[in-house]
Design a protein around this motif. Structure first.
Motif, PDB file in Angstrom:
ATOM      1  N   PHE A  57       0.894  -1.225  -0.014  1.00 58.39           N
ATOM      2  CA  PHE A  57      -0.164   0.005   0.158  1.00 58.39           C
ATOM      3  C   PHE A  57       1.038   1.181  -0.039  1.00 58.39           C
ATOM      4  CE2 PHE A  57      -2.591   3.374   2.226  1.00 58.39           C
ATOM      5  CZ  PHE A  57      -3.623   3.422   1.398  1.00 58.39           C
ATOM      6  N   LEU A  58       0.814   2.073  -1.052  1.00 51.66           N
ATOM      7  CA  LEU A  58       1.621   3.388  -1.277  1.00 51.66           C
ATOM      8  C   LEU A  58       0.630   4.485  -0.943  1.00 51.66           C
ATOM      9  CD1 LEU A  58       3.576   2.270  -4.322  1.00 51.66           C
ATOM     10  CD2 LEU A  58       4.248   1.914  -2.093  1.00 51.66           C
ATOM     11  N   LYS A  59       0.678   4.942   0.229  1.00 57.00           N
ATOM     12  CA  LYS A  59      -0.337   5.882   0.432  1.00 57.00           C
ATOM     13  C   LYS A  59       0.328   7.410   0.167  1.00 57.00           C
ATOM     14  CE  LYS A  59      -2.633   7.823   4.656  1.00 57.00           C
ATOM     15  NZ  LYS A  59      -2.714   7.641   6.082  1.00 57.00           N
ATOM     16  N   ALA A  60      -0.757   8.174  -0.373  1.00 54.55           N
ATOM     17  CA  ALA A  60      -0.237   9.505  -0.958  1.00 54.55           C
ATOM     18  C   ALA A  60       1.035   9.743  -1.451  1.00 54.55           C
ATOM     19  CB  ALA A  60      -0.234  10.524   0.306  1.00 54.55           C
ATOM     20  N   ILE A  61       0.992   9.034  -2.549  1.00 57.62           N
ATOM     21  CA  ILE A  61       2.337   9.105  -3.609  1.00 57.62           C
ATOM     22  C   ILE A  61       2.389  10.270  -4.288  1.00 57.62           C
ATOM     23  CG2 ILE A  61       2.551   6.667  -3.458  1.00 57.62           C
ATOM     24  CD1 ILE A  61       1.463   7.024  -6.551  1.00 57.62           C
ATOM     25  N   ASP A  65      -3.537  19.894  -5.892  1.00 56.11           N
ATOM     26  CA  ASP A  65      -4.323  20.484  -5.320  1.00 56.11           C
ATOM     27  C   ASP A  65      -4.644  20.026  -3.877  1.00 56.11           C
ATOM     28  OD1 ASP A  65      -4.405  22.754  -7.121  1.00 56.11           O
ATOM     29  OD2 ASP A  65      -6.065  22.103  -8.174  1.00 56.11           O
ATOM     30  N   GLU A  66      -6.105  19.503  -3.880  1.00 58.11           N
ATOM     31  CA  GLU A  66      -6.440  18.867  -2.685  1.00 58.11           C
ATOM     32  C   GLU A  66      -6.723  17.311  -2.769  1.00 58.11           C
ATOM     33  OE1 GLU A  66     -10.296  21.203  -3.635  1.00 58.11           O
ATOM     34  OE2 GLU A  66      -8.494  21.924  -2.936  1.00 58.11           O
ATOM     35  N   LEU A  67      -6.361  17.034  -4.026  1.00 57.64           N
ATOM     36  CA  LEU A  67      -6.461  15.683  -4.503  1.00 57.64           C
ATOM     37  C   LEU A  67      -5.456  14.500  -4.185  1.00 57.64           C
ATOM     38  CD1 LEU A  67      -8.244  16.229  -7.944  1.00 57.64           C
ATOM     39  CD2 LEU A  67      -9.272  15.539  -5.733  1.00 57.64           C
ATOM     40  N   VAL A  68      -5.664  13.638  -3.599  1.00 59.44           N
ATOM     41  CA  VAL A  68      -4.576  12.694  -3.112  1.00 59.44           C
ATOM     42  C   VAL A  68      -4.692  11.452  -3.761  1.00 59.44           C
ATOM     43  CG1 VAL A  68      -3.313  11.753  -1.217  1.00 59.44           C
ATOM     44  CG2 VAL A  68      -4.333  13.572  -0.844  1.00 59.44           C
ATOM     45  N   VAL A  69      -3.306  10.885  -4.512  1.00 60.99           N
ATOM     46  CA  VAL A  69      -3.348   9.656  -5.224  1.00 60.99           C
ATOM     47  C   VAL A  69      -2.764   8.791  -4.139  1.00 60.99           C
ATOM     48  CG1 VAL A  69      -2.424   8.221  -7.218  1.00 60.99           C
ATOM     49  CG2 VAL A  69      -3.288  10.666  -7.247  1.00 60.99           C
ATOM     50  N   SER A  70      -3.425   7.610  -3.845  1.00 65.90           N
ATOM     51  CA  SER A  70      -3.050   6.422  -3.219  1.00 65.90           C
ATOM     52  C   SER A  70      -2.975   5.049  -4.010  1.00 65.90           C
ATOM     53  CB  SER A  70      -3.794   6.101  -2.035  1.00 65.90           C
ATOM     54  OG  SER A  70      -3.770   7.150  -1.267  1.00 65.90           O
ATOM     55  N   VAL A  71      -2.238   4.203  -3.904  1.00 66.85           N
ATOM     56  CA  VAL A  71      -2.104   2.861  -4.534  1.00 66.85           C
ATOM     57  C   VAL A  71      -1.914   1.774  -3.859  1.00 66.85           C
ATOM     58  CG1 VAL A  71      -0.753   1.947  -6.406  1.00 66.85           C
ATOM     59  CG2 VAL A  71      -1.098   4.139  -6.505  1.00 66.85           C
ATOM     60  N   TYR A  72      -2.514   0.611  -4.365  1.00 68.68           N
ATOM     61  CA  TYR A  72      -2.320  -0.815  -3.655  1.00 68.68           C
ATOM     62  C   TYR A  72      -1.720  -1.697  -4.755  1.00 68.68           C
ATOM     63  CZ  TYR A  72      -2.840  -5.268  -1.480  1.00 68.68           C
ATOM     64  OH  TYR A  72      -2.794  -6.305  -0.727  1.00 68.68           O
ATOM     65  N   VAL A  73      -0.465  -2.156  -4.465  1.00 74.29           N
ATOM     66  CA  VAL A  73      -0.002  -2.830  -5.508  1.00 74.29           C
ATOM     67  C   VAL A  73      -0.231  -4.316  -5.178  1.00 74.29           C
ATOM     68  CG1 VAL A  73       2.197  -3.660  -6.692  1.00 74.29           C
ATOM     69  CG2 VAL A  73       1.642  -1.086  -5.952  1.00 74.29           C
ATOM     70  N   THR A  74      -0.390  -5.365  -6.068  1.00 76.13           N
ATOM     71  CA  THR A  74      -0.773  -6.812  -5.561  1.00 76.13           C
ATOM     72  C   THR A  74       0.627  -7.587  -5.881  1.00 76.13           C
ATOM     73  OG1 THR A  74      -1.522  -7.173  -8.098  1.00 76.13           O
ATOM     74  CG2 THR A  74      -3.257  -6.523  -6.568  1.00 76.13           C
ATOM     75  N   ALA A  75       0.638  -8.604  -5.536  1.00 76.03           N
ATOM     76  CA  ALA A  75       1.597  -9.332  -5.839  1.00 76.03           C
ATOM     77  C   ALA A  75       1.997  -9.624  -7.337  1.00 76.03           C
ATOM     78  CB  ALA A  75       1.524 -10.985  -5.269  1.00 76.03           C
ATOM     79  N   GLY A  76       0.990  -9.534  -8.254  1.00 76.07           N
ATOM     80  CA  GLY A  76       1.047  -9.661  -9.495  1.00 76.07           C
ATOM     81  C   GLY A  76       1.271  -8.426 -10.163  1.00 76.07           C
ATOM     82  N   HIS A  77       1.832  -7.614  -9.367  1.00 76.83           N
ATOM     83  CA  HIS A  77       1.848  -5.924 -10.005  1.00 76.83           C
ATOM     84  C   HIS A  77       0.608  -5.590 -10.939  1.00 76.83           C
ATOM     85  CE1 HIS A  77       5.809  -5.462  -8.815  1.00 76.83           C
ATOM     86  NE2 HIS A  77       6.171  -6.556  -8.946  1.00 76.83           N
TER      87      HIS A  77
END
Length: 84
Positions: A57-61, A65-77
């Motif tokens: 889990f990559l939080k706030a990458i 503005d006030e928008l935040v991008v977060s990502v969850y990377v699975t084992a299979g990418h």
């Protein structure tokens, strides 16, 4: 700003599998596509970070503005990207 959240699933070959926008849709045509542009722009950062960290889990990458991008990377990418 509208109260919209975007969600996207991207395959390991950078092919979007699923895209969804939840909430009120912006009325301007330019603003309607802004969320997808931010998510696609964040893919470069995600690819670099996914190979340098063991975290799933990559939080706030990325922020715009006030928008935040977060990502969850699975084992299979497979990338589960959210913009809120």
């Amino acid at each position: 700003m509208s109260s919209t959240a975007c969600f996207m699933i991207v395959s390991k070959n950078d092919i979007p599998i699923y895209e969804a926008e939840v909430g009120t849709v912006p009325k301007k045509e330019d603003a309607a596509h802004q969320h997808l542009f931010i998510l696609h722009a964040a893919l470069d950062i995600v690819q670099d970070m996914a190979w340098t960290t063991s975290a799933m889990f990559l939080k706030a990458i990325d922020r715009f503005d006030e928008l935040v991008v977060s990502v969850y990377v699975t084992a299979g990418h497979i990338l589960l990207i959210g913009l809120n």
